[in-house]
Design an enzyme around this catalytic site. Structure first.
Site, PDB file in Angstrom:
ATOM      1  N   GLN A 259      -4.352 -12.204 -13.022  1.00  0.00           N
ATOM      2  CA  GLN A 259      -4.250 -10.985 -13.837  1.00  0.00           C
ATOM      3  C   GLN A 259      -2.832 -10.695 -14.301  1.00  0.00           C
ATOM      4  OE1 GLN A 259      -5.867  -8.497 -10.473  1.00  0.00           O
ATOM      5  NE2 GLN A 259      -4.464  -6.956 -11.261  1.00  0.00           N
TER       6      GLN A 259
ATOM      7  N   LEU B 138       0.815  -1.220   0.000  1.00  0.00           N
ATOM      8  CA  LEU B 138       0.000   0.000   0.000  1.00  0.00           C
ATOM      9  C   LEU B 138       0.851   1.274   0.000  1.00  0.00           C
ATOM     10  CD1 LEU B 138      -2.801  -1.008   2.546  1.00  0.00           C
ATOM     11  CD2 LEU B 138      -2.729  -1.370   0.072  1.00  0.00           C
TER      12      LEU B 138
ATOM     13  N   GLN C 222      -9.332  -0.069 -16.129  1.00  0.00           N
ATOM     14  CA  GLN C 222      -9.854  -1.014 -15.124  1.00  0.00           C
ATOM     15  C   GLN C 222     -11.188  -0.511 -14.584  1.00  0.00           C
ATOM     16  OE1 GLN C 222      -7.521  -3.272 -12.064  1.00  0.00           O
ATOM     17  NE2 GLN C 222      -8.078  -1.574 -10.751  1.00  0.00           N
TER      18      GLN C 222
ATOM     19  N   GLY D  13      -9.163   3.441  -8.143  1.00  0.00           N
ATOM     20  CA  GLY D  13      -8.444   4.667  -8.483  1.00  0.00           C
ATOM     21  C   GLY D  13      -8.515   4.979  -9.970  1.00  0.00           C
TER      22      GLY D  13
ATOM     23  N   LYS E  97      -6.320   6.212 -11.660  1.00  0.00           N
ATOM     24  CA  LYS E  97      -5.039   5.921 -12.319  1.00  0.00           C
ATOM     25  C   LYS E  97      -5.199   4.732 -13.274  1.00  0.00           C
ATOM     26  CE  LYS E  97      -0.710   4.008 -12.040  1.00  0.00           C
ATOM     27  NZ  LYS E  97      -0.806   2.585 -11.929  1.00  0.00           N
ATOM     28  N   ASP E  98      -6.005   3.744 -12.855  1.00  0.00           N
ATOM     29  CA  ASP E  98      -6.272   2.596 -13.719  1.00  0.00           C
ATOM     30  C   ASP E  98      -7.608   2.831 -14.420  1.00  0.00           C
ATOM     31  OD1 ASP E  98      -3.952   0.970 -12.962  1.00  0.00           O
ATOM     32  OD2 ASP E  98      -4.885   0.952 -11.001  1.00  0.00           O
TER      33      ASP E  98
ATOM     34  N   GLY F  67      -1.584   6.436  -2.560  1.00  0.00           N
ATOM     35  CA  GLY F  67      -2.716   6.324  -3.486  1.00  0.00           C
ATOM     36  C   GLY F  67      -3.783   5.416  -2.891  1.00  0.00           C
ATOM     37  N   HIS F  68      -3.368   4.220  -2.413  1.00  0.00           N
ATOM     38  CA  HIS F  68      -4.337   3.309  -1.781  1.00  0.00           C
ATOM     39  C   HIS F  68      -4.969   3.958  -0.537  1.00  0.00           C
ATOM     40  CE1 HIS F  68      -1.512   0.199  -3.571  1.00  0.00           C
ATOM     41  NE2 HIS F  68      -2.671  -0.141  -4.098  1.00  0.00           N
TER      42      HIS F  68
ATOM     43  N   MET G  69       1.147   7.608  -8.402  1.00  0.00           N
ATOM     44  CA  MET G  69       1.583   6.594  -7.426  1.00  0.00           C
ATOM     45  C   MET G  69       1.212   5.206  -7.891  1.00  0.00           C
ATOM     46  SD  MET G  69       1.503   7.995  -3.691  1.00  0.00           S
ATOM     47  CE  MET G  69       2.342   9.515  -3.334  1.00  0.00           C
TER      48      MET G  69
HETATM   49  O1  PAF Z   1      -5.938  -2.374  -9.069  1.00  0.00           O
HETATM   50  C1  PAF Z   1      -5.548  -3.393  -8.478  1.00  0.00           C
HETATM   51  O2  PAF Z   1      -4.746  -3.339  -7.547  1.00  0.00           O
HETATM   52  C2  PAF Z   1      -6.069  -4.747  -8.916  1.00  0.00           C
HETATM   53  O3  PAF Z   1      -6.208  -4.815 -10.290  1.00  0.00           O
HETATM   54  C3  PAF Z   1      -7.369  -5.159  -8.199  1.00  0.00           C
HETATM   55  C4  PAF Z   1      -8.527  -4.230  -8.562  1.00  0.00           C
HETATM   56  C5  PAF Z   1      -7.165  -5.138  -6.694  1.00  0.00           C
HETATM   57  C6  PAF Z   1      -7.763  -6.575  -8.612  1.00  0.00           C
HETATM   58  O4  PAF Z   1      -6.787  -7.495  -8.261  1.00  0.00           O
END
Ligand code: PAF
Length: 280
Positions: free
Chosen positions: A61, A33, A153, A147, A149-150, A36-37, A184
């Site tokens: 993934q 972490l 996603q 976030g 940032k992704d 950002g988290h 981050m």
């Molecule tokens: O963004 C991430 O850290 C990952 O892709 C997630 C959403 C936790 C899924 O494993």
């Protein structure tokens, strides 16, 4: 702070919270972490009665040549940070707990997930949607925070929840940046001082393009050419893609629509793969 490692215990605990009328907010993470988290957890704490942070380095993934084995892991530190930031529970299952022997069911979003990250990491989003769907089923949160940032996603997860009628609100939190502008990411810790220096060009290029749009530029090819030129000045940086797309569908934009178009960049800085984006 409570740490739960089994699916059955997590399901029972979440069920008891819901029975007490508690609103559960979920922050899915792969651990390691950073600020950002922590900003996602703080946002969740403002909206939820109980914040659950999942810490799970999700093997499905990662591609075969990616950094699953060397991905940073430090659960004790993560748990401490979660406690200090307003979370009540960490869900940290093992790979075997999430994908027991014989596991064979995957969730695939087939449109938004195709370009950009999907083109260069073909099985990545299948892994993300599968694990996020599992987390939603196990915890059944009222909302989950991701976030910006992704950005792709976020778009894929929003599409999955809409398509599969999942009763989970998707909350999007702004990108948190280091001093100098680098977005981050857990992968930033792989960067040496000189790599970090060169990687700043990514956020600088994004900001430059945003400025061009603010001054009236709408031509996608002009903006992409400028960004490519700026990143091309850096010896260690190799562009994987620099694309302007619709922020929800990820389809290529023909011209910039302010507020709707997203400039997304992925680049290698030597052997470190970074992504970043800006809504234009
Ligand atoms: O963004 C991430 O850290 C990952 O892709 C997630 C959403 C936790 C899924 O494993």
């Amino acid at each position: 702070m409570q740490t739960i490692t089994t699916v059955s215990e997590m399901q029972a605990f979440a069920e008891s919270l819901r029975a007490q009328g508690k609103k559960i907010g979920l922050v899915p993470t792969m651990g390691a972490l950073h600020d950002g988290h922590l900003s996602l957890i703080k946002l969740a704490a403002q909206k939820a009665d109980v914040v659950i942070v999942s810490v799970f380095v999700n093997p499905t993934q990662f591609g075969p040549s990616e950094d699953f084995n060397k991905y940073p892991r430090d659960l004790a530190r993560d748990v401490e940070l979660c406690g200090k930031t307003g979370a009540q529970v960490v869900f940290a299952p093992s790979s075997e707990e999430m994908y027991p022997k014989g596991y064979s069911t995957y969730v695939n979003e087939e449109h938004v997930a195709k370009p950009l990250e999907g083109a260069s990491r073909p099985t990545h989003f299948r892994g993300v949607t599968t694990v996020v769907a599992k987390l939603f089923n196990i915890i059944r949160p009222a909302f989950a925070v991701f976030g910006q940032k992704d950005a792709q996603q976020v778009a894929v997860i929003m599409k999955m929840t809409a398509d599969l009628n999942m009763p989970v609100e998707i909350v999007v939190a702004p990108t948190i940046r280091e001093q100098g502008g680098l977005a981050m990411s857990s992968r930033n810790r792989y960067l040496s001082t000189s790599q970090r220096e060169e990687s700043l060009a990514i956020s600088q290029a994004l900001q430059y393009a945003k400025g061009m749009v603010e001054r009236g530029e709408r031509r996608v090819d002009r903006l992409v050419a400028e960004v490519t030129h700026m990143l091309g000045q850096k010896r260690r940086v190799r562009i994987i893609y620099a694309s302007i797309v619709d922020r929800h569908s990820m389809e290529p934009a023909r011209e910039v629509v302010p507020g709707q178009s997203l400039l997304a960049i992925a680049a290698w800085v030597d052997e470190v793969r970074l992504i970043d984006n800006v809504v234009l």
